[in-house]
Design a protein around this motif. Structure first.
Motif, mmCIF file in Angstrom:
data_model
loop_
_atom_site.group_PDB
_atom_site.id
_atom_site.type_symbol
_atom_site.label_atom_id
_atom_site.label_comp_id
_atom_site.label_asym_id
_atom_site.label_seq_id
_atom_site.Cartn_x
_atom_site.Cartn_y
_atom_site.Cartn_z
ATOM 1 N N ASN A 146 -7.146 1.604 -3.730
ATOM 2 C CA ASN A 146 -6.505 0.376 -4.196
ATOM 3 C C ASN A 146 -5.184 0.136 -3.479
ATOM 4 O O ASN A 146 -4.354 1.040 -3.353
ATOM 5 N N VAL A 147 -5.014 -1.087 -2.994
ATOM 6 C CA VAL A 147 -3.743 -1.527 -2.410
ATOM 7 C C VAL A 147 -3.457 -2.929 -2.941
ATOM 8 O O VAL A 147 -4.222 -3.854 -2.661
ATOM 9 N N PRO A 148 -2.399 -3.092 -3.740
ATOM 10 C CA PRO A 148 -1.405 -2.071 -4.075
ATOM 11 C C PRO A 148 -1.913 -1.093 -5.136
ATOM 12 O O PRO A 148 -2.902 -1.355 -5.815
ATOM 13 N N GLY A 151 -0.376 -1.987 -9.025
ATOM 14 C CA GLY A 151 0.371 -3.236 -8.960
ATOM 15 C C GLY A 151 1.750 -3.133 -8.341
ATOM 16 O O GLY A 151 2.535 -4.095 -8.419
ATOM 17 N N ALA A 152 2.054 -2.010 -7.691
ATOM 18 C CA ALA A 152 3.389 -1.820 -7.105
ATOM 19 C C ALA A 152 3.457 -2.425 -5.712
ATOM 20 O O ALA A 152 2.812 -1.949 -4.778
ATOM 21 N N GLY A 153 4.224 -3.507 -5.555
ATOM 22 C CA GLY A 153 4.380 -4.141 -4.259
ATOM 23 C C GLY A 153 3.192 -4.991 -3.872
ATOM 24 O O GLY A 153 2.301 -5.292 -4.685
ATOM 25 N N ASN A 154 3.187 -5.409 -2.599
ATOM 26 C CA ASN A 154 2.112 -6.227 -2.043
ATOM 27 C C ASN A 154 1.369 -5.461 -0.961
ATOM 28 O O ASN A 154 1.795 -4.384 -0.521
ATOM 29 N N TYR A 155 0.264 -6.010 -0.505
ATOM 30 C CA TYR A 155 -0.567 -5.350 0.510
ATOM 31 C C TYR A 155 0.263 -4.968 1.739
ATOM 32 O O TYR A 155 0.163 -3.852 2.253
ATOM 33 N N PHE A 246 -7.806 -3.476 -0.984
ATOM 34 C CA PHE A 246 -8.057 -2.049 -0.775
ATOM 35 C C PHE A 246 -8.017 -1.751 0.715
ATOM 36 O O PHE A 246 -8.081 -2.655 1.559
ATOM 37 N N VAL A 247 -7.943 -0.466 1.040
ATOM 38 C CA VAL A 247 -8.100 -0.018 2.410
ATOM 39 C C VAL A 247 -8.906 1.277 2.395
ATOM 40 O O VAL A 247 -8.785 2.081 1.462
ATOM 41 N N CYS A 248 -9.754 1.452 3.399
ATOM 42 C CA CYS A 248 -10.550 2.670 3.548
ATOM 43 C C CYS A 248 -9.958 3.547 4.645
ATOM 44 O O CYS A 248 -9.614 3.048 5.726
ATOM 45 N N LEU A 249 -9.850 4.826 4.352
ATOM 46 C CA LEU A 249 -9.541 5.842 5.358
ATOM 47 C C LEU A 249 -10.803 6.673 5.526
ATOM 48 O O LEU A 249 -11.236 7.349 4.592
#
Length: 289
Positions: A146-148, A151-155, A246-249
């Motif tokens: 999850n990004v953020p 809920g902390a900050g923006n993408y 979201f982002v995938c690693l």
């Protein structure tokens, strides 16, 4: 069926369908894994086997026979058996069967083991060749975060940085295939800040060259994040669906077809080979903080 492992710090939900992690929740209430909202991407953290990425025309040939297989292979859409289950660890198993033989001719056994150690989720992807001939395959993982976070900050406040700070070969795509004629060096001594636009053309893929690599997702807006350490991996991918939160690693022991692929499995870029009655291990750790 959803299975759960836990310890004093984390609770992890895993679906027997695909042996896929669907949630990692800290005892502080931080929810790390993407929720699978189909508006963006319905998955969470699929296991990629026996290919990574796409085949040209979704097919390949082996010993004169043509087989059809969709993106990332079939393991992510198959039911695994639970072969060992404890409070903080679990092992899933998928074996070759009549359904897989229609797509992939080899006698394999795939074990996926998850183990919680303090704030860390250790993953072991163990491939066994149970046949009488050499086995060809690729394998990888595709966890989404999850990004953020909470809920902390923006993408755009989030960054990915590598502990192995140096220049890497970046492999460019003519989506969804890799263009190995357009490899360029990229300097990753500094963090890369996320933007949705960076994924509009497809994943960002690095050549890791069979070595250990650690990547960290974090932000100055929160004390929480994720680091991934992958061992003896060939490629590393960073990806997100269009405008998704979201982002995938992704650690890969294999890669999508080259734009110049001849369609023969034995010539596929990034293919692994193991002799009869031998095995292959792919490991990575996720540290949640």
């Amino acid at each position: 069926m959803i299975k759960t492992i836990s310890n004093d710090y984390l609770t992890v939900n895993i679906n027997t369908l695909g042996a896929e992690v669907t949630r990692v929740l800290s005892n502080e209430g931080v929810d790390y894994i993407w929720n699978g909202d189909e508006k963006y991407w319905k998955r969470h953290a699929p296991i990629l086997f026996p290919i990574v990425g796409r085949l040209i025309n979704d097919e390949y040939t082996y010993k004169g026979k043509t087989y059809h297989m969709g993106q990332h292979g079939f393991a992510r859409d198959m039911e695994f058996n639970v072969v060992d289950e404890k409070t903080s660890s679990i092992t899933f198993e998928l074996k070759a069967n009549s359904e897989t033989k229609e797509l992939y001719p080899f006698d394999f056994r795939l074990e996926v083991n998850y183990e919680l150690v303090d704030h860390k989720l250790k993953t072991n992807l163990h491939v066994f060749n149970e046949g009488q001939e050499e086995m060809l395959f690729s394998i990888g993982a595709h966890p989404a975060f999850n990004v953020p976070l909470n809920g902390a900050g923006n993408y755009n406040d989030y960054k990915v940085e590598l502990a192995n700070k140096k220049s890497y070969d970046e492999i460019f795509f003519k989506a969804p295939y890799a263009d190995f004629d357009s490899i360029k060096s990229i300097n990753l001594t500094e963090p890369v800040y996320l933007s949705h636009e960076m994924f509009y053309d497809d994943a960002k893929v690095l050549k890791i060259n069979d070595s250990e690599i650690t990547s960290m997702l974090s932000s100055d807006k929160t004390e929480h994040g994720v680091s991934m350490t992958a061992y003896n991996t060939e490629y590393g991918g960073i990806w997100s669906s269009k405008d998704a939160p979201f982002v995938c690693l992704e650690p890969w022991w294999g890669i999508t077809d080259s734009i110049n692929s001849d369609g023969k499995l034995e010539n596929k870029v990034g293919i692994n080979r193991i002799d009869k009655k031998t095995d292959f291990e792919a490991k990575f750790d996720l540290l949640f903080f």
